[in-house]
Scaffold this motif. Structure first.
Motif: not given
Length: 335
Positions: A281-307
Motif C-alpha cells: 500500500k506504500h509503493r507509491a510513497d516508496a516511488e516518491l522517495v526514489s524520485r527524491y533520492t535520484m534527483r538529490e544525487l544528481q544535485c550533489l553531483a552538480l555540487t563541487d567537492d569544496a562546497t
C-alpha cells in the motif's frame, strides 16, 4: 481505464495539432510527470472523463485560433502550456481526499531540473567572551583554526543541513512515514548515505577524515535521539540494529546504482522493503522517495567537492517538498 484513455487522447490531439509533430519531449514537464506518475491509477475514481473531453475541445479550439498567426507552432505550444496546468488542476481538485493530490504535487515538484545544493551557512561563531584579540589568539593556540578542526566544523555544518531537512516534518508529510522515531531516522540515514556515496570517488585528500567525522556526528545524534525517545534499557542493542540497517540499506542502494541507470524509480523496491516494511500500500510513497533520492544525487553531483567538504549545503526538501505538501493540503504525516 476510460479516464486515462481520454487523458491520453487529449495529449494526442494537442501533440498532433498544436505542437505539429514536436513530440513528447517538448511538452511541459507537468505532463511528463503525470505520464509516469503512479497517481494516474487513481483517476478512475474521479469520474473525470467528461471533464477531459470538454477540455480537449477547449484545447483544440484554442490551438486552431492560434494558427491564424505566422507563429503557428510557438503560439500553439504556448496555448497548450497555459491550458495544460489548468487541466491538471481541475482534474485533481475534483478528487476526494489528499492522497492523490499529494502524489501529484510531490511528483511534479521532483521533476524540477536538478541544481547545485550550494548554500552559504557561514563560519562557526566565536563565543562572545573570546571574540577579541587575546581570545582569538588562545583559540589558535588550542587548534581552533587547524585543518582537523576546520574539517570537524564543516562536518557539523553539513550534518546540521541533514537534521534541518529531517526534523521539520516536511519529508514525513510528503512521503507519509509517520511521526515516530523511525520516520525521522530513515531520512537522517538516507541523507548521510547520499553524502558518503557522493564523496566515495572524490580525489580530495581530506575526504576520508571528513566522511568519518561526518558519520560520527550521525552516530552521536542517533544515540541521543534513542535516549530522548525514552529508551533506557538495551540501548547498545538498538543502536547496533540501526547501524546494521544503515549499512545493509546503503549496500543495496550502492549496488543498484552500479548499473548506471538513471530511472527515477530505480530504488523503489529497496525503499519499500527497507523504509515501509514491504507493505504494497506504500509503493507509491516508496516511488516518491526514489524520485527524491535520484534527483538529490544528481544535485550533489552538480555540487563541487569544496562546497560539500565545507558543509555549505542545503538539501531540496524545504524548497521543493514544503510548497508541494502545502498545495496538496497535507497537514500531518497521517493525511
Amino acid at each position: 481505464v476510460q479516464p486515462i484513455e481520454a487523458y491520453h487522447a487529449v495529449l494526442a490531439r494537442v501533440s498532433c495539432g498544436a505542437l505539429c509533430g514536436t513530440g513528447w519531449a517538448a511538452m511541459p514537464r507537468s505532463v511528463q510527470a503525470l505520464r509516469s506518475c503512479r497517481v494516474l491509477q487513481y483517476l478512475h475514481t474521479a469520474g473525470t472523463s467528461s471533464l477531459l473531453q470538454a477540455t480537449a475541445a477547449t484545447v483544440s479550439n484554442s490551438c486552431q485560433a492560434s494558427t491564424s498567426d505566422s507563429g503557428y507552432e510557438r503560439d500553439g505550444y504556448n496555448s497548450f502550456f497555459m491550458l495544460d496546468r489548468q487541466l491538471h488542476r481541475r482534474i485533481f481538485s475534483s478528487l476526494t481526499g489528499t492522497r492523490t493530490s499529494r502524489l501529484y504535487e510531490v511528483t511534479e515538484a521532483l521533476t524540477t531540473p536538478p541544481i547545485s545544493l550550494q548554500f552559504n551557512r557561514g563560519d562557526v561563531p566565536i563565543p562572545e567572551d573570546l571574540n577579541n584579540p587575546l581570545g582569538r589568539a588562545m583559540l589558535r593556540l588550542m587548534g581552533f583554526e587547524s585543518k582537523a578542526s576546520k574539517l570537524l566544523h564543516a562536518a557539523q555544518r553539513l550534518y546540521e543541513a541533514v537534521t534541518e531537512d529531517a526534523d521539520t516534518g516536511v519529508m514525513q508529510r510528503a512521503f507519509q512515514t509517520g511521526t515516530m522515531f523511525w520516520a525521522t531516522y530513515i531520512f537522517l540515514s538516507l541523507h548521510v548515505w547520499m553524502i558518503i556515496h557522493r564523496l566515495r570517488n572524490s580525489p580530495s585528500p581530506d575526504v576520508r577524515v571528513f566522511r568519518q567525522r561526518f558519520y560520527n556526528q550521525f552516530q552521536a545524534d542517533v544515540e541521543n535521539r534513542v535516549y530522548s525517545a525514552g529508551v533506557q534499557v538495551g540501548v547498545s542493542k538498538w543502536l547496533k540494529k540501526l547501524e546494521t540497517h544503515f549499512y545493509e540499506t546503503g549496500f543495496e542502494l550502492d549496488d543498484a546504482l552500479k548499473r548506471g541507470s538513471t530511472d527515477p524509480l530505480l530504488l523503489t523496491d529497496i525503499f519499500l522493503r527497507r523504509f515501509y516494511g514491504g507493505e504494497e500500500k506504500h509503493r507509491a510513497d516508496a516511488e516518491l522517495v526514489s524520485r527524491y533520492t535520484m534527483r538529490e544525487l544528481q544535485c550533489l553531483a552538480l555540487t563541487d567537492d569544496a562546497t560539500i567538504l565545507g558543509g555549505h549545503v542545503r538539501f531540496s526538501s524545504s524548497t521543493l517538498l514544503g510548497p508541494a505538501v502545502q498545495r496538496a493540503g497535507v497537514a500531518s504525516p497521517a493525511e
